[in-house]
Motif scaffolding. Structure first.
Motif, mmCIF file in Angstrom:
data_model
loop_
_atom_site.group_PDB
_atom_site.id
_atom_site.type_symbol
_atom_site.label_atom_id
_atom_site.label_comp_id
_atom_site.label_asym_id
_atom_site.label_seq_id
_atom_site.Cartn_x
_atom_site.Cartn_y
_atom_site.Cartn_z
ATOM 1 N N PHE A 73 40.065 39.130 38.431
ATOM 2 C CA PHE A 73 41.174 40.313 38.430
ATOM 3 C C PHE A 73 42.161 40.127 39.277
ATOM 4 N N THR A 74 41.987 39.478 40.568
ATOM 5 C CA THR A 74 43.004 39.496 41.334
ATOM 6 C C THR A 74 44.240 38.405 40.891
ATOM 7 N N LEU A 75 43.733 37.458 39.980
ATOM 8 C CA LEU A 75 44.657 36.405 39.304
ATOM 9 C C LEU A 75 45.868 37.225 38.579
ATOM 10 N N SER A 76 45.629 38.398 38.087
ATOM 11 C CA SER A 76 46.610 38.901 37.501
ATOM 12 C C SER A 76 47.414 40.053 38.431
ATOM 13 N N GLY A 77 47.060 39.735 39.815
ATOM 14 C CA GLY A 77 47.792 40.636 40.661
ATOM 15 C C GLY A 77 47.224 41.908 40.592
ATOM 16 N N GLU A 78 46.249 42.276 40.031
ATOM 17 C CA GLU A 78 45.295 43.315 40.387
ATOM 18 C C GLU A 78 44.940 43.471 41.848
ATOM 19 N N PRO A 79 44.951 44.545 42.668
ATOM 20 C CA PRO A 79 44.638 44.404 43.911
ATOM 21 C C PRO A 79 43.120 45.201 43.944
ATOM 22 N N VAL A 80 42.298 44.576 44.823
ATOM 23 C CA VAL A 80 41.008 44.965 44.766
ATOM 24 C C VAL A 80 40.951 46.425 45.562
ATOM 25 N N VAL A 81 40.136 47.202 44.905
ATOM 26 C CA VAL A 81 40.317 48.673 45.181
ATOM 27 C C VAL A 81 39.400 48.936 46.587
ATOM 28 N N ILE A 82 39.792 49.608 47.482
ATOM 29 C CA ILE A 82 39.172 49.711 48.702
ATOM 30 C C ILE A 82 38.554 51.080 48.477
#
Ligand code: RI2
Length: 327
Positions: A243-252
């Motif tokens: 998911f992070t490849l498309s710039g989506e941040p990891v939800v904390i």
């Protein structure tokens, strides 16, 4: 309305949410097992209904906790082919597909942990003091394997407030005959000179090599860097986030305030705000190496690992679990 989700599966979801099952790897395996159970328990004969039912089970599991990417990765691996298939076929075929994918995920996870134990234990030298944070099965496996290989290794385990997962780590290692010293989270900077290396687990690894792990990890990385102590992350590659490849941040994940202070205290001080983030992000520059089942890689190689797993085109496809789309 479709068929109800089996009670056993609802229980697994609540165990994950309430952290009776915790640790990114254990969460992923529990989710794969729940999908397998759901597939086996489906009583009907309508393949389209089966697919909708599995989609609902997947959604239920995905909603439990937001951060550990091992969870969507496992769910996507198990149900993705069924949910994306243009034709469903028979219930038996669809059921077999889910059960086979779940078993192969679980088998892969077990083999990966075994490889990580083997590879990681080679980094541990005789006489090392290893500091770890929270409770990571990947880290515990490495240390146990090093001890089994005859290396004298001792561990500083942080308590890991507010839920004290450090106690779990201490118990696991003590049972394996490893020396453990439990330390308050806030004492790491005072004690770092006694430490030879830090090894922590991961809940998610971003495409740029940044690691999301239990809150406090990034402070430990900062202190390790300040003192020139190696900082390793031990993780299966299914915790790498497409998911992070498309710039989506990891939800904390934000956990309830009552994990930090008792309800009575909150009742007495209604204006008090409590923040309880469960994870933080350690930038790649603070990480010496990431110990995976495919070897010890520099954080800069995280993107290559993602491309290797999903293929350049497949990364994006894999990233869309598609549970909320009409397949
Ligand atoms: P393994 C845990 O999260 C910790 O942050 C730990 O470092 C990580 O998962 C990886 O654990 P939580 O579920 O997969 O306790 O190595 O919030 O066991």
């Amino acid at each position: 309305m479709g068929l109800a989700v089996p009670e056993e599966v609802v229980r697994v979801a609540s165990d994950i949410r309430e952290m009776r099952v915790r640790g990114a790897g254990r969460i992923a395996k529990a989710a794969a097992t729940a999908l397998m159970v759901a597939a086996e328990r489906y009583p009907g004969s309508d393949a389209r209904e089966f697919r909708e039912y599995i989609r609902r089970v997947a959604e239920l599991l995905l909603k439990t906790r937001p951060t550990a990417v091992s969870l969507p990765n496992a769910v996507s691996y198990v149900v993705g082919p069924l949910l994306r298939a243009p034709h469903v076929g028979s219930v038996e075929e669809a059921r077999r597909l889910v059960v086979e994918r779940a078993s192969s995920f679980i088998r892969y996870a077990d083999e990966a942990l075994e490889r990580i134990a083997e590879i990681g234990s080679r980094l541990v030298r005789d006489g090392d003091v290893v500091l770890t944070h929270c409770n990571s099965l990947a880290v515990v496996s490495i240390i146990k394997r090093a001890a089994q290989r005859g290396k004298r290794v001792s561990v500083y385990a942080t308590e890991t407030r507010p839920l004290f997962q450090g106690h779990v780590t201490a118990r696991m290692l003590l049972e394996a005959g490893v020396d453990v010293t439990l330390i308050p989270d806030s004492s790491v900077r005072s004690l770092i000179r006694r430490v030879d290396k830090v090894i922590v687990g991961a809940d998610a690894v971003a495409a740029n090599g940044a690691v999301v792990n239990k809150i406090g990890t990034s402070l430990i990385a900062l202190i390790a860097r300040e003192h020139g102590v190696d900082f390793y992350v031990a993780t299966e590659t299914y915790k790498f986030s497409p998911f992070t490849l498309s710039g989506e941040p990891v939800v904390i994940e934000e956990r309830p305030p009552t994990e930090v202070v008792p309800q009575e205290f909150l009742d007495k001080h209604p204006r008090l705000r409590v923040l309880n983030p469960s994870f933080d992000v350690t930038p790649p520059g603070y990480i010496t190496g990431i110990i995976t089942e495919v070897g010890v890689i520099p954080p800069s190689a995280a993107l290559l690992v993602l491309e290797e797993i999903y293929g350049r085109e497949g990364v994006r496809e894999q990233a869309s679990v598609a549970v909320d789309e009409e397949a």
